[in-house]
Write a protein that holds these residues in place. Structure first.
Motif, short mmCIF file in Angstrom:
data_model
loop_
_atom_site.label_atom_id
_atom_site.label_comp_id
_atom_site.label_asym_id
_atom_site.label_seq_id
_atom_site.Cartn_x
_atom_site.Cartn_y
_atom_site.Cartn_z
N ILE A 85 21.23 -105.36 -25.12
CA ILE A 85 22.01 -106.06 -26.14
C ILE A 85 21.62 -105.55 -27.53
N ASP A 86 20.31 -105.46 -27.79
CA ASP A 86 19.84 -105.02 -29.10
C ASP A 86 20.17 -103.55 -29.36
N GLY A 186 7.54 -119.19 -32.69
CA GLY A 186 7.67 -117.74 -32.81
C GLY A 186 8.68 -117.16 -31.84
N ILE A 187 8.76 -115.85 -31.85
CA ILE A 187 9.76 -115.12 -31.08
C ILE A 187 9.16 -114.64 -29.76
N THR A 188 9.90 -114.82 -28.69
CA THR A 188 9.46 -114.38 -27.36
C THR A 188 10.06 -113.01 -27.04
N PRO A 197 19.45 -114.94 -36.77
CA PRO A 197 18.35 -115.90 -36.91
C PRO A 197 17.00 -115.33 -36.48
N VAL A 198 17.02 -114.50 -35.43
CA VAL A 198 15.78 -113.88 -34.96
C VAL A 198 15.37 -112.75 -35.89
N HIS A 199 16.33 -111.92 -36.26
CA HIS A 199 16.05 -110.80 -37.15
C HIS A 199 15.48 -111.27 -38.48
N LYS A 204 10.89 -111.72 -42.32
CA LYS A 204 9.92 -112.48 -43.12
C LYS A 204 8.50 -112.15 -42.69
N ASP A 205 8.31 -111.94 -41.37
CA ASP A 205 6.97 -111.63 -40.87
C ASP A 205 6.55 -110.19 -41.14
N GLN A 206 7.54 -109.31 -41.29
CA GLN A 206 7.25 -107.88 -41.46
C GLN A 206 8.06 -107.35 -42.62
#
Length: 210
Positions: A85-86, A186-188, A197-199, A204-206
């Motif tokens: 998908i990604d 966090g993200i799994t 929303p995940v991106h 923000k984290d990176q």
């Protein structure tokens, strides 16, 4: 409201097709989990009663109909992974899952009735796109029911591995509780990193890499 009927299949059979499959997918909108497609070839002599768009059916009714479809019909399921998908985008991944489902049927269809307004570019057999097909075409409705049931089961299994996101209830869709869990937990590996929303959380984290 009218129920789906067998008119698309009847027209194809009268035009010379011997095997007509309906194809539908579920899981374009979730933030997590695969996209799943099913292909179903109905037997006109024993079509389960009450077939409809899976979204319109209660869970128990959907399960009962899926059991009938899987017992009476030639059916198969295909998935596209989060990584696919990604990499491809959700539309292409959905089409890949559809092609995998069709390839899994015991007999190769003469025609695939595909839910939506576009045929998969990888489709290697004749196809007909049917807009709103899960509410109009019995074979597509049957496929929607099987795809929904089997993807929901996958998400229940994943929820046991990753508790707290509510996947057993929301199937990975972006409910407020799921969005909050993304922030809190966090993200799994099962989250779709290309979905906003995940991106956005990843960015923000990176910050330096986005």
């Amino acid at each position: 409201m009218s129920l789906p009927d067998y008119s698309f299949e009847t027209a194809a059979l009268r035009a010379g097709a011997r095997i007509v499959a309906g194809v539908d997918e579920v899981g374009r909108g979730p933030l997590a989990g695969p996209v799943t497609a099913a292909a179903v070839v109905l037997d006109v002599t024993c079509i389960p009663e009450g077939l409809d768009d899976s979204k319109k059916l209660a869970a128990k009714r959907r399960e009962a109909l899926a059991a009938e479809i899987m017992a009476r019909c030639d059916w198969a399921v295909g998935h596209a992974s989060v990584e696919e998908i990604d990499r491809l985008n959700i539309l292409r991944a959905s089409h890949l899952a559809m092609c995998r489902a069709l390839a899994g049927l015991r007999r190769r269809p003469c025609l695939a009735l595909v839910d939506g307004n576009m045929l998969p570019r990888e489709l290697d057999l004749p196809g007909q796109a049917v807009i709103g097909g899960d509410a109009r075409c019995l074979s597509i409705a049957a496929a929607s029911i099987v795809a929904k049931l089997l993807r929901d089961r996958i998400m229940v299994d994943l929820a046991q591995q990753h508790p707290g996101y509510g996947w057993e209830m929301n199937a990975g869709y972006p409910t407020p509780a799921h969005r909050q869990a993304l922030l809190d937990l966090g993200i799994t590996p099962h989250h779709r990193r290309s979905f906003a929303p995940v991106h956005n959380i990843l960015c923000k984290d990176q910050t330096a890499s986005c």
